[in-house]
Design a protein around this motif. Structure first.
Motif, PDB file in Angstrom:
ATOM      1  N   GLY A   1       0.775  -1.221   0.000  1.00 26.57           N
ATOM      2  CA  GLY A   1       0.000   0.000   0.000  1.00 26.57           C
ATOM      3  C   GLY A   1       0.813   1.282   0.000  1.00 26.57           C
ATOM      4  N   GLN A   2       2.123   1.176  -0.077  1.00 21.50           N
ATOM      5  CA  GLN A   2       2.981   2.361  -0.019  1.00 21.50           C
ATOM      6  C   GLN A   2       3.433   2.780  -1.416  1.00 21.50           C
ATOM      7  N   THR A   3       3.885   4.009  -1.516  1.00 22.77           N
ATOM      8  CA  THR A   3       4.531   4.486  -2.730  1.00 22.77           C
ATOM      9  C   THR A   3       6.029   4.428  -2.486  1.00 22.77           C
ATOM     10  N   LEU A   4       6.695   3.575  -3.226  1.00 25.59           N
ATOM     11  CA  LEU A   4       8.138   3.382  -3.070  1.00 25.59           C
ATOM     12  C   LEU A   4       8.901   4.284  -4.024  1.00 25.59           C
ATOM     13  N   ARG A   5      10.088   4.669  -3.613  1.00 26.38           N
ATOM     14  CA  ARG A   5      11.033   5.340  -4.499  1.00 26.38           C
ATOM     15  C   ARG A   5      12.082   4.312  -4.869  1.00 26.38           C
ATOM     16  N   CYS A   6      12.186   4.016  -6.151  1.00 28.84           N
ATOM     17  CA  CYS A   6      13.059   2.940  -6.603  1.00 28.84           C
ATOM     18  C   CYS A   6      14.087   3.436  -7.602  1.00 28.84           C
ATOM     19  N   GLU A   7      15.244   2.799  -7.573  1.00 29.42           N
ATOM     20  CA  GLU A   7      16.307   3.060  -8.539  1.00 29.42           C
ATOM     21  C   GLU A   7      16.515   1.784  -9.336  1.00 29.42           C
ATOM     22  N   GLN A   8      16.264   1.850 -10.633  1.00 27.41           N
ATOM     23  CA  GLN A   8      16.403   0.658 -11.468  1.00 27.41           C
ATOM     24  C   GLN A   8      17.867   0.274 -11.606  1.00 27.41           C
ATOM     25  N   THR A   9      18.135  -1.037 -11.456  1.00 26.56           N
ATOM     26  CA  THR A   9      19.500  -1.540 -11.612  1.00 26.56           C
ATOM     27  C   THR A   9      19.618  -2.450 -12.830  1.00 26.56           C
TER      28      THR A   9
ATOM     29  N   ASN B   1      11.330 -10.046 -17.576  1.00 25.88           N
ATOM     30  CA  ASN B   1      10.246  -9.059 -17.732  1.00 25.88           C
ATOM     31  C   ASN B   1       9.930  -8.292 -16.453  1.00 25.88           C
ATOM     32  N   ARG B   2      10.899  -8.230 -15.560  1.00 23.51           N
ATOM     33  CA  ARG B   2      10.744  -7.434 -14.341  1.00 23.51           C
ATOM     34  C   ARG B   2      11.851  -6.385 -14.311  1.00 23.51           C
ATOM     35  N   VAL B   3      11.563  -5.272 -13.683  1.00 15.67           N
ATOM     36  CA  VAL B   3      12.580  -4.256 -13.418  1.00 15.67           C
ATOM     37  C   VAL B   3      13.288  -4.679 -12.137  1.00 15.67           C
ATOM     38  N   THR B   4      14.618  -4.744 -12.146  1.00 11.51           N
ATOM     39  CA  THR B   4      15.331  -4.970 -10.887  1.00 11.51           C
ATOM     40  C   THR B   4      15.651  -3.595 -10.310  1.00 11.51           C
ATOM     41  N   ALA B   5      15.470  -3.466  -8.995  1.00 15.08           N
ATOM     42  CA  ALA B   5      15.610  -2.141  -8.398  1.00 15.08           C
ATOM     43  C   ALA B   5      15.938  -2.214  -6.914  1.00 15.08           C
ATOM     44  N   ILE B   6      16.486  -1.108  -6.445  1.00 15.91           N
ATOM     45  CA  ILE B   6      16.670  -0.876  -5.013  1.00 15.91           C
ATOM     46  C   ILE B   6      15.595   0.137  -4.636  1.00 15.91           C
ATOM     47  N   CYS B   7      14.763  -0.215  -3.662  1.00 14.80           N
ATOM     48  CA  CYS B   7      13.603   0.622  -3.329  1.00 14.80           C
ATOM     49  C   CYS B   7      13.606   1.044  -1.867  1.00 14.80           C
ATOM     50  N   ARG B   8      13.091   2.243  -1.646  1.00 16.37           N
ATOM     51  CA  ARG B   8      12.891   2.772  -0.291  1.00 16.37           C
ATOM     52  C   ARG B   8      11.403   2.998  -0.089  1.00 16.37           C
TER      53      ARG B   8
ATOM     54  N   GLU C   1       8.033   4.572   2.326  1.00 20.87           N
ATOM     55  CA  GLU C   1       7.655   5.925   2.755  1.00 20.87           C
ATOM     56  C   GLU C   1       8.376   6.375   4.021  1.00 20.87           C
ATOM     57  N   ALA C   2       8.900   5.422   4.800  1.00 23.17           N
ATOM     58  CA  ALA C   2       9.683   5.754   5.997  1.00 23.17           C
ATOM     59  C   ALA C   2      11.172   5.887   5.658  1.00 23.17           C
ATOM     60  N   ASN C   3      11.509   5.855   4.350  1.00 23.55           N
ATOM     61  CA  ASN C   3      12.874   5.967   3.838  1.00 23.55           C
ATOM     62  C   ASN C   3      13.748   4.776   4.220  1.00 23.55           C
ATOM     63  N   VAL C   4      13.125   3.616   4.420  1.00 26.61           N
ATOM     64  CA  VAL C   4      13.855   2.381   4.711  1.00 26.61           C
ATOM     65  C   VAL C   4      14.185   1.705   3.384  1.00 26.61           C
ATOM     66  N   GLU C   5      15.468   1.350   3.193  1.00 24.57           N
ATOM     67  CA  GLU C   5      15.859   0.600   2.000  1.00 24.57           C
ATOM     68  C   GLU C   5      15.319  -0.822   2.164  1.00 24.57           C
ATOM     69  N   ILE C   6      14.305  -1.152   1.374  1.00 25.44           N
ATOM     70  CA  ILE C   6      13.616  -2.429   1.520  1.00 25.44           C
ATOM     71  C   ILE C   6      14.546  -3.607   1.252  1.00 25.44           C
ATOM     72  N   ASN C   7      15.395  -3.509   0.237  1.00 29.76           N
ATOM     73  CA  ASN C   7      16.299  -4.613  -0.090  1.00 29.76           C
ATOM     74  C   ASN C   7      17.126  -4.988   1.144  1.00 29.76           C
ATOM     75  N   CYS C   8      17.711  -3.988   1.778  1.00 30.74           N
ATOM     76  CA  CYS C   8      18.550  -4.216   2.951  1.00 30.74           C
ATOM     77  C   CYS C   8      17.721  -4.713   4.136  1.00 30.74           C
ATOM     78  N   ALA C   9      16.568  -4.115   4.343  1.00 28.68           N
ATOM     79  CA  ALA C   9      15.708  -4.520   5.468  1.00 28.68           C
ATOM     80  C   ALA C   9      15.287  -5.980   5.344  1.00 28.68           C
ATOM     81  N   MET C  10      15.064  -6.434   4.106  1.00 24.59           N
ATOM     82  CA  MET C  10      14.690  -7.841   3.907  1.00 24.59           C
ATOM     83  C   MET C  10      15.826  -8.764   4.327  1.00 24.59           C
ATOM     84  N   VAL C  11      17.057  -8.410   3.972  1.00 24.28           N
ATOM     85  CA  VAL C  11      18.212  -9.227   4.352  1.00 24.28           C
ATOM     86  C   VAL C  11      18.411  -9.169   5.865  1.00 24.28           C
ATOM     87  N   GLN C  12      18.328  -7.963   6.438  1.00 25.56           N
ATOM     88  CA  GLN C  12      18.526  -7.815   7.882  1.00 25.56           C
ATOM     89  C   GLN C  12      17.464  -8.557   8.690  1.00 25.56           C
ATOM     90  N   SER C  13      16.277  -8.738   8.101  1.00 29.00           N
ATOM     91  CA  SER C  13      15.203  -9.448   8.801  1.00 29.00           C
ATOM     92  C   SER C  13      15.473 -10.952   8.892  1.00 29.00           C
TER      93      SER C  13
END
Length: 121
Positions: free
Chosen positions: A70-78, A83-90, A92-104
């Motif tokens: 339900g959030q609007t992410l800010r993503c940088e395409q890598t 057929n998918r865009v690979t990206a690093i996304c943050r 709305e709380a400015n959390v880098e989701i990629n990193c947070a997933m690994v840290q979890s």
């Protein structure tokens, strides 16, 4: 498929659904694969040659939903993948989701792709 809104800083993704622990879909139809992150598949397997986390696919999917639904992410395409865009996304709380997933602990870093463009930076 509509092209994502791209600027010099990347694109925004209004998250419409979570596919699994490393893939989500934007409201415009764009499929986003989290860069340098590996999660188990929905059937709890790991594809041959892919890093395989010990955590379940279901736990990774739930964590990604917690971070992004339900959030609007800010993503940088890598790049692109199947057929998918690979990206690093943050989120709305400015959390880098990629990193947070690994840290979890629900996903692991995919070294081959992390070497190309580091996450958790």
């Amino acid at each position: 498929m509509a092209e994502p809104l791209v600027s010099s800083s990347g694109f925004q993704c209004q998250v419409s659904s979570i596919t699994d622990g490393d893939t989500l879909r934007c409201a415009d139809g764009t499929r986003v694969r989290l860069h340098a992150v590996a999660a188990r598949e929905k059937d709890e397997t790991c594809s041959p040659g892919h890093p395989c986390p010990s955590a379940s696919g279901a736990s990774a999917t739930a964590k990604l939903a917690e971070l992004a639904s339900g959030q609007t992410l800010r993503c940088e395409q890598t790049g692109t993948s199947y057929n998918r865009v690979t990206a690093i996304c943050r989120n709305e709380a400015n959390v880098e989701i990629n990193c947070a997933m690994v840290q979890s602990g629900t996903t692991v870093i995919w070294p081959k792709f992390n070497a190309q463009r580091r996450i958790c930076g």
